[in-house]
Design an enzyme around this catalytic site. Structure first.
Site, mmCIF file in Angstrom:
data_model
loop_
_atom_site.group_PDB
_atom_site.id
_atom_site.type_symbol
_atom_site.label_atom_id
_atom_site.label_comp_id
_atom_site.label_asym_id
_atom_site.label_seq_id
_atom_site.Cartn_x
_atom_site.Cartn_y
_atom_site.Cartn_z
ATOM 1 N N PRO A 134 -33.005 69.890 11.217
ATOM 2 C CA PRO A 134 -32.635 71.304 11.873
ATOM 3 C C PRO A 134 -31.255 71.683 12.184
ATOM 4 C CG PRO A 134 -34.160 69.940 13.328
ATOM 5 C CD PRO A 134 -33.694 69.087 12.255
ATOM 6 N N GLU A 135 -30.557 72.675 11.743
ATOM 7 C CA GLU A 135 -29.359 73.027 12.053
ATOM 8 C C GLU A 135 -29.614 74.305 12.810
ATOM 9 O OE1 GLU A 135 -27.115 73.521 8.385
ATOM 10 O OE2 GLU A 135 -28.429 72.077 7.178
ATOM 11 N N HIS A 150 -44.860 58.417 17.484
ATOM 12 C CA HIS A 150 -43.378 59.146 17.282
ATOM 13 C C HIS A 150 -43.457 60.390 18.285
ATOM 14 C CE1 HIS A 150 -42.629 56.585 13.766
ATOM 15 N NE2 HIS A 150 -43.896 57.003 13.208
ATOM 16 N N ARG A 157 -37.138 59.458 13.044
ATOM 17 C CA ARG A 157 -36.225 58.579 13.006
ATOM 18 C C ARG A 157 -35.403 58.188 14.266
ATOM 19 N NH1 ARG A 157 -32.857 60.445 8.079
ATOM 20 N NH2 ARG A 157 -31.750 58.431 8.392
ATOM 21 N N ARG A 159 -4.822 69.845 8.036
ATOM 22 C CA ARG A 159 -5.886 68.889 8.135
ATOM 23 C C ARG A 159 -5.972 68.382 6.535
ATOM 24 N NH1 ARG A 159 -9.188 68.361 12.559
ATOM 25 N NH2 ARG A 159 -10.005 66.736 11.314
#
Length: 291
Positions: free
Chosen positions: A2-3, A113, A133, A172
């Site tokens: 999920p973002e 889970h 996970r 950067r």
DNA sequence: ACCGCACCCTGAGCGC
DNA sequence: TGCGCTCAGGGTGCGG
């Protein structure tokens, strides 16, 4: 995982089941990497508390429990926050589902889970947090305490300005994609939407951040917000594990231009979509359309 | 300060 | 069928 759009979709759908409710009982799995706050302590802190609000901060969800106490949730890669009335149809893989007796294929039963179960007062379903996970996180934040994870976050991606990206990029050498994935720069952006935004902006994901012009930053930020908003409208992307709290799929996976399309034709120019590792993440782009 | 990488964990899918 | 390998939407912490 999920973002931002998937977390936002989760927030909108799960809020009605949580906000204003009193938590009667919390069931957890055993202590693990998943629990930043030990589960026993968590149960004790949560039981009997009223949920006052639920908000999204980057990819985090924050439950307000009154008197300044908060609960921090992160879905990680495979986290699923959903109503106990959601069917098992999308929550489990096809093979896991096939192994269940028929009645459990219709209604999800907590499995090993399912790390958190909120039993809420009154009518309405329970709320489950499942995470195969265990890259997800749950942490109690007592009133007045600050939180490193939240403090590290930069501007929410939906609010960020081109100028913020441009100044973060200064000096950067890392890839522009790495900058977009950096939660202290743009909170909420993940692998899918970074690739999609860079494609729409015509910028190669591997380009050094300091070589991205101010004008390109404008385009990237504009496209990024557009993609995120559009994905929220369609209920997010369901690519592997993500499901909405009602167990349904999102729709944005059907609108992807590059993510997961390695070897397929670019929808703009027809050249083959490439995949390579950038910032240790699988990255998809069109070498012709992106410079 | 910055950068790349190892690591946390489980399961699906693929080639042999 | 089974084994070994690769892959997965995230984030942290370390050493160079």
């Amino acid at each position: 995982m999920p973002e931002l759009p998937e977390v936002e979709t989760t927030l909108r759908q799960i809020a009605p089941f949580l906000v204003g409710k009193r938590i009667e009982r919390v069931t957890t799995t055993a202590p693990s990497y998943f629990f930043i706050t030990p589960p026993a302590e968590l149960r004790k802190s949560l039981e009997g508390r009223q949920i006052e609000f639920l908000e999204r901060v980057g990819k985090y969800l924050v439950l307000g429990l009154g008197e300044g106490d908060r609960l921090l949730l992160h879905l990680g890669m495979t986290g699923q926050l959903f109503s106990s009335e959601a069917a098992s149809v999308r929550l489990l893989s096809a093979t896991a589902r096939a192994a269940l007796p028929p009645e459990e294929q219709i209604h999800f039963k907590p499995d090993r889970h399912t790390h958190l179960q909120f039993e809420l007062a009154g009518e309405g379903p329970q709320v489950y947090f499942r995470d195969v996970r265990k890259f997800g996180k749950v942490q109690w934040i007592a009133a007045g305490e600050s939180n490193d994870r939240l403090d590290r976050l930069g501007t929410d991606a939906l609010e960020m300005s081109a100028e913020e990206l441009f100044s973060a990029n200064r000096g950067r050498r890392v890839a522009i994609k790495a900058m977009l994935l950096d939660q202290s720069v743009a909170a909420g952006v993940g692998n899918i939407y970074a690739d999609e935004a860079l494609f729409l902006a015509g910028v190669r994901p591997g380009r050094a951040a300091k070589r991205v012009t101010r004008v390109e930053c404008e385009t990237i930020v504009t496209q990024l917000k557009r993609v995120l908003k559009r994905s929220i409208e369609t209920g997010g992307s369901s690519i592997s594990d993500y499901v909405a709290p009602d167990g349904s799929d999102g729709g944005y996976q059907d609108e992807r231009k590059v993510y997961g399309r390695k070897g397929e034709a670019c929808l703009v120019c027809g050249n083959e979509i490439k995949r390579k590792l950038i910032a240790q993440r699988s990255t998809h782009y069109c070498a012709h359309c992106q410079r």
